[in-house]
Design a protein around this motif. Structure first.
Motif, short mmCIF file in Angstrom:
data_model
loop_
_atom_site.label_atom_id
_atom_site.label_comp_id
_atom_site.label_asym_id
_atom_site.label_seq_id
_atom_site.Cartn_x
_atom_site.Cartn_y
_atom_site.Cartn_z
N GLY A 195 0.78 -1.23 0.00
CA GLY A 195 0.00 0.00 0.00
C GLY A 195 0.81 1.28 0.00
N TRP A 196 2.12 1.20 -0.03
CA TRP A 196 2.96 2.41 0.00
C TRP A 196 3.00 3.09 -1.36
CZ3 TRP A 196 4.43 4.50 4.42
CH2 TRP A 196 4.47 3.69 5.55
N ARG A 197 2.88 4.40 -1.34
CA ARG A 197 2.97 5.21 -2.56
C ARG A 197 3.77 6.47 -2.26
NH1 ARG A 197 1.11 1.06 -3.84
NH2 ARG A 197 -0.67 0.61 -5.15
N LYS A 198 4.35 7.05 -3.31
CA LYS A 198 4.99 8.35 -3.20
C LYS A 198 3.90 9.40 -3.19
CE LYS A 198 9.20 7.15 -5.68
NZ LYS A 198 10.02 7.47 -6.86
N GLY A 199 4.06 10.41 -2.36
CA GLY A 199 3.07 11.47 -2.28
C GLY A 199 3.70 12.81 -1.97
N THR A 200 2.86 13.84 -2.00
CA THR A 200 3.28 15.20 -1.68
C THR A 200 2.27 15.81 -0.72
OG1 THR A 200 4.25 15.44 -3.88
CG2 THR A 200 3.84 17.47 -2.65
N VAL A 201 2.75 16.41 0.36
CA VAL A 201 1.88 17.07 1.32
C VAL A 201 1.27 18.31 0.66
CG1 VAL A 201 1.77 18.26 3.55
CG2 VAL A 201 3.22 16.23 3.28
N VAL A 202 -0.07 18.40 0.65
CA VAL A 202 -0.73 19.54 0.01
C VAL A 202 -1.51 20.40 1.01
CG1 VAL A 202 -0.83 18.53 -2.29
CG2 VAL A 202 -2.70 18.11 -0.71
N GLU A 203 -1.86 19.87 2.18
CA GLU A 203 -2.56 20.64 3.21
C GLU A 203 -2.24 20.07 4.58
OE1 GLU A 203 -6.87 21.96 2.70
OE2 GLU A 203 -6.73 20.31 1.26
N TYR A 233 6.32 9.31 1.77
CA TYR A 233 5.71 8.02 1.46
C TYR A 233 4.45 7.93 2.30
CZ TYR A 233 10.02 6.62 -0.80
OH TYR A 233 11.10 6.56 -1.64
N VAL A 234 3.40 7.40 1.71
CA VAL A 234 2.13 7.25 2.42
C VAL A 234 1.57 5.87 2.14
CG1 VAL A 234 0.80 8.32 0.56
CG2 VAL A 234 -0.12 8.31 2.89
N ASN A 235 0.97 5.27 3.15
CA ASN A 235 0.36 3.96 2.99
C ASN A 235 -1.15 4.16 2.93
OD1 ASN A 235 -0.77 1.36 3.38
ND2 ASN A 235 1.18 0.68 4.19
N PHE A 236 -1.74 3.96 1.76
CA PHE A 236 -3.16 4.21 1.60
C PHE A 236 -4.02 3.11 2.23
CE2 PHE A 236 -2.34 1.69 -2.20
CZ PHE A 236 -3.47 0.90 -2.31
N LYS A 237 -3.40 2.00 2.64
CA LYS A 237 -4.14 0.90 3.25
C LYS A 237 -4.18 0.96 4.77
CE LYS A 237 -3.08 -2.54 -0.32
NZ LYS A 237 -2.46 -3.87 -0.54
N ASP A 238 -3.33 1.77 5.38
CA ASP A 238 -3.16 1.73 6.83
C ASP A 238 -3.15 3.14 7.42
OD1 ASP A 238 -2.46 1.27 9.46
OD2 ASP A 238 -0.57 0.25 9.00
N PRO A 277 3.20 5.27 9.62
CA PRO A 277 3.93 6.54 9.68
C PRO A 277 3.92 7.22 8.31
CG PRO A 277 5.45 4.70 9.59
CD PRO A 277 4.06 4.11 9.73
N ILE A 278 4.32 8.48 8.28
CA ILE A 278 4.39 9.24 7.03
C ILE A 278 5.83 9.76 6.89
CG2 ILE A 278 3.42 11.14 5.68
CD1 ILE A 278 0.97 10.98 7.60
N PRO A 279 6.74 8.89 6.44
CA PRO A 279 8.15 9.30 6.35
C PRO A 279 8.42 10.17 5.13
CG PRO A 279 7.88 7.04 5.62
CD PRO A 279 6.53 7.49 6.09
#
Length: 116
Positions: free
Chosen positions: A34-42, A101-106, A110-112
């Motif tokens: 479930g890990w994906r690359k992401g960007t903090v937007v808010e 990195y964000v895990n969309f399943k859990d 953590p959000i490293p």
């Protein structure tokens, strides 16, 4: 000619095997988990985040968490743009624009920050 054809078969099979193997980000964040690359937007209280979240951990928040900070992370999942709303860990130094990195399943994952 036969050697060339045999070499092409080996290259083709290697390419197919590479596509079938699971993607692991930085050696520890498996896309299969479930890990994906992401960007903090808010960042803000749960009710103040404006962007809709396809994967939303705010629904798990109780009424006593009204002042807790949440983070909205934009991510791609199977080529589609989504967002994940998650509770911001108390010790987090995340800021808008950070690559993570964000895990969309859990929701408790953590959000490293990403190294790149």
């Amino acid at each position: 000619m036969k050697a060339f054809a045999a070499g092409m078969v080996v290259v083709a099979l290697g390419g197919l095997g590479g596509c079938a193997s699971p993607t692991v980000l930085e050696g520890k964040y498996s896309e299969a988990d479930g890990w994906r690359k992401g960007t903090v937007v808010e960042i803000g209280p749960a009710k103040s985040l404006k962007r809709p979240a396809f994967y939303d951990c705010r629904t798990e928040a109780s009424g006593t968490e009204g002042n807790d900070q949440y983070v909205m992370i934009a991510l791609l999942s199977h080529g589609h743009s989504h967002a994940r709303a998650a509770k911001l860990p108390a010790d987090s130094q995340l800021q808008v624009g950070d690559k993570v990195y964000v895990n969309f399943k859990d929701c408790s994952a953590p959000i490293p920050k990403r190294s790149s």
